[in-house]
Design an enzyme around this catalytic site. Structure first.
Site, mmCIF file in Angstrom:
data_model
loop_
_atom_site.group_PDB
_atom_site.id
_atom_site.type_symbol
_atom_site.label_atom_id
_atom_site.label_comp_id
_atom_site.label_asym_id
_atom_site.label_seq_id
_atom_site.Cartn_x
_atom_site.Cartn_y
_atom_site.Cartn_z
ATOM 1 N N ARG A 49 0.862 -1.185 0.000
ATOM 2 C CA ARG A 49 0.000 0.000 0.000
ATOM 3 C C ARG A 49 0.895 1.231 0.000
ATOM 4 O O ARG A 49 2.106 1.124 0.141
ATOM 5 C CB ARG A 49 -1.035 -0.006 1.138
ATOM 6 N N GLY A 50 0.239 2.399 -0.174
ATOM 7 C CA GLY A 50 1.017 3.622 -0.355
ATOM 8 C C GLY A 50 1.130 3.875 -1.855
ATOM 9 O O GLY A 50 1.443 2.958 -2.624
ATOM 10 N N ALA A 51 0.870 5.128 -2.269
ATOM 11 C CA ALA A 51 0.717 5.424 -3.696
ATOM 12 C C ALA A 51 1.917 5.007 -4.561
ATOM 13 O O ALA A 51 1.752 4.254 -5.534
ATOM 14 C CB ALA A 51 0.400 6.910 -3.867
ATOM 15 N N ARG A 92 -6.836 -0.293 -7.117
ATOM 16 C CA ARG A 92 -7.272 0.737 -6.149
ATOM 17 C C ARG A 92 -7.476 2.037 -6.936
ATOM 18 O O ARG A 92 -6.675 2.344 -7.822
ATOM 19 C CB ARG A 92 -6.240 0.927 -5.010
ATOM 20 N N GLN A 195 -2.133 2.542 9.920
ATOM 21 C CA GLN A 195 -0.826 2.659 9.234
ATOM 22 C C GLN A 195 0.171 3.451 10.080
ATOM 23 O O GLN A 195 1.373 3.206 10.017
ATOM 24 C CB GLN A 195 -0.999 3.369 7.875
ATOM 25 N N ASP A 236 -1.917 10.845 -2.421
ATOM 26 C CA ASP A 236 -2.322 9.808 -3.377
ATOM 27 C C ASP A 236 -2.601 10.388 -4.749
ATOM 28 O O ASP A 236 -2.502 9.706 -5.761
ATOM 29 C CB ASP A 236 -3.542 9.051 -2.856
ATOM 30 N N ASN A 246 -5.374 12.460 0.131
ATOM 31 C CA ASN A 246 -4.479 11.635 0.959
ATOM 32 C C ASN A 246 -5.350 10.914 1.991
ATOM 33 O O ASN A 246 -6.575 11.082 2.036
ATOM 34 C CB ASN A 246 -3.407 12.506 1.628
ATOM 35 N N LYS A 247 -4.722 10.125 2.823
ATOM 36 C CA LYS A 247 -5.426 9.298 3.806
ATOM 37 C C LYS A 247 -6.482 10.080 4.574
ATOM 38 O O LYS A 247 -6.245 11.225 4.977
ATOM 39 C CB LYS A 247 -4.382 8.699 4.762
HETATM 40 O O1 MRU Z 1 -4.557 3.241 2.143
HETATM 41 P P1 MRU Z 1 -3.080 3.470 2.035
HETATM 42 O O2 MRU Z 1 -2.314 2.953 3.196
HETATM 43 O O3 MRU Z 1 -2.535 2.998 0.706
HETATM 44 O O4 MRU Z 1 -2.936 5.063 2.046
HETATM 45 C C1 MRU Z 1 -1.657 5.608 1.910
HETATM 46 C C2 MRU Z 1 -1.632 7.081 2.027
HETATM 47 O O5 MRU Z 1 -2.638 7.748 2.151
HETATM 48 C C3 MRU Z 1 -0.278 7.725 1.880
HETATM 49 O O6 MRU Z 1 -0.209 8.898 2.645
HETATM 50 C C4 MRU Z 1 -0.047 8.082 0.404
HETATM 51 O O7 MRU Z 1 -0.287 6.976 -0.416
HETATM 52 C C5 MRU Z 1 1.317 8.576 0.168
HETATM 53 S S1 MRU Z 1 2.536 7.307 0.356
HETATM 54 C C6 MRU Z 1 4.048 7.967 -0.011
#
Ligand code: MRU
Length: 348
Positions: A49-51, A92, A195, A236, A246-247
């Site tokens: 996970r994470g963009a 996603r 996270q 994201d 973002n999250k």
């Molecule tokens: O649902 P996730 O854990 O994939 O969400 C991740 C985030 O929101 C991060 O802040 C974002 O992807 C940036 S990661 C460098």
């Protein structure tokens, strides 16, 4: 060069090997993906996970899809690819890095006449390596904004685990810490997937950065009572007008930061900027199953019969962002013009 000791994904002996982030920090276990379907499943179920990390995983997923298509029909393998590309792209919806990486792989395939397989792995490896280089550059650029003795706050995990291996927001934290400027970092828990509690606190603690975990609900209080100078987050998707997805919870942190005199930094590589999305209103916001809110670590705590709403991203309007740090430069108060100019610059 400064390093993180954490590698969330690697290509090894014809497979994509992923650190299973659902089990951290208790268990460090790796999952081998040998088909693109396994990569789609791993992205959807948050193994990775994470963009930027899901973009890199998607690129290797295209390699696996192309190899399978080539093995079953070496002459017409390209024609069999679109369903795989569509499935990887859709694994996603919010992080644009995934669509960006799959599209980059598709353009690369369309431009090749010879030896597609070796070249294809080369392109995925370049996407992987470019992300790591971008992280290090953003770390340097972002750390320049941090004064000595700073208290910082971060949300979710925008660290080594969410990228090729150094982090966007946590890359800035790592670089600022190495320069001796960080007194401490407050990491929000980040319900419902935790996270922050499971990943960010683990990453920072493991790399020797002083970190204290806080509940999501205490962020505004901590900003006011503990003198937080910067809230630093990843992204994201950055829309053409500078709005940032973002999250979930990021928007509230940006509002609280503005109210308490803390500055708000978004750190994201250019692969996260989407000029085709005009504003935050046009960004698709992923909703995940309500069970993630109703339960914790698989144990239900909400009364039976209660339902939940679980949007997992939100949009922070551009005017709440003090600086957007990318590998091509830092933009104070990003807007339509500055973002378009940034992307028009040749990469360095
Ligand atoms: O649902 P996730 O854990 O994939 O969400 C991740 C985030 O929101 C991060 O802040 C974002 O992807 C940036 S990661 C460098």
């Amino acid at each position: 060069m400064l390093k993180s000791t954490i590698t969330p994904l690697r290509w090894e002996a014809g497979a994509l090997v992923l650190l299973d982030q659902r089990r951290l920090p208790a268990v460090e276990e790796f999952i081998r993906c040998t088909t693109y379907e396994a990569v789609v499943e791993a992205i959807g179920s948050m193994v990775v996970r994470g963009a930027p990390a899901i973009g890199i995983a998607g690129a290797y997923g295209v390699v696996l899809a192309a190899r399978a298509a080539f093995a079953s029909d070496p002459k017409r393998w390209r024609e069999a690819l679109p369903p795989a590309l569509a499935a990887l792209r859709a694994a996603r919806p919010t992080a644009v890095n995934l669509a960006w990486a799959v599209d980059r792989m598709a353009s690369f395939i369309a431009a090749q006449n010879t030896d597609p397989m070796a070249d294809l792995l080369g392109e995925a490896t370049r996407i992987h390596a470019e992300d790591l280089a971008a992280n290090h550059r953003m770390g340097e650029l972002g750390a320049a904004f941090i004064a000595p003795l700073s208290r910082l706050m971060t949300h979710c995990n925008a660290g080594a685990l969410a990228t090729a291996g150094y982090g966007t927001a946590l890359g800035v934290v790592r670089s600022a810490h190495a320069a001796g400027r960080v007194l401490e970092v407050f990491a929000t828990e980040t319900r419902p997937w935790l996270q922050g509690a499971r990943l960010t606190a683990w990453e920072l603690h493991r790399d020797g950065v002083p970190v204290r975990l806080i509940t999501d609900g205490s962020a505004a209080h901590v900003m006011r009572e503990h003198g937080v100078s910067w809230v630093i987050v990843g992204a994201d998707r950055v829309a053409a007008n500078g709005d940032v997805a973002n999250k979930i919870g990021t928007y509230g942190l940006a509002l609280a930061a503005r109210a308490h005199g803390a500055r708000f930094m978004v750190v994201a590589p250019c692969s996260t900027i989407d000029l085709a999305t005009a504003s935050g209103r046009d960004i698709p916001i992923e909703e995940r199953p309500g069970d993630e809110v109703l339960s914790l670590s698989g144990a239900r705590h909400a009364a039976l019969g209660v339902s939940a709403l679980n949007p997992v991203f939100d949009v922070t309007p551009a005017d709440l962002i003090d600086v957007l740090v990318t590998e091509r430069g830092a933009l104070p108060r990003p807007d339509v013009r500055s973002l378009a100019e940034l992307l028009a610059k040749p990469p360095t």
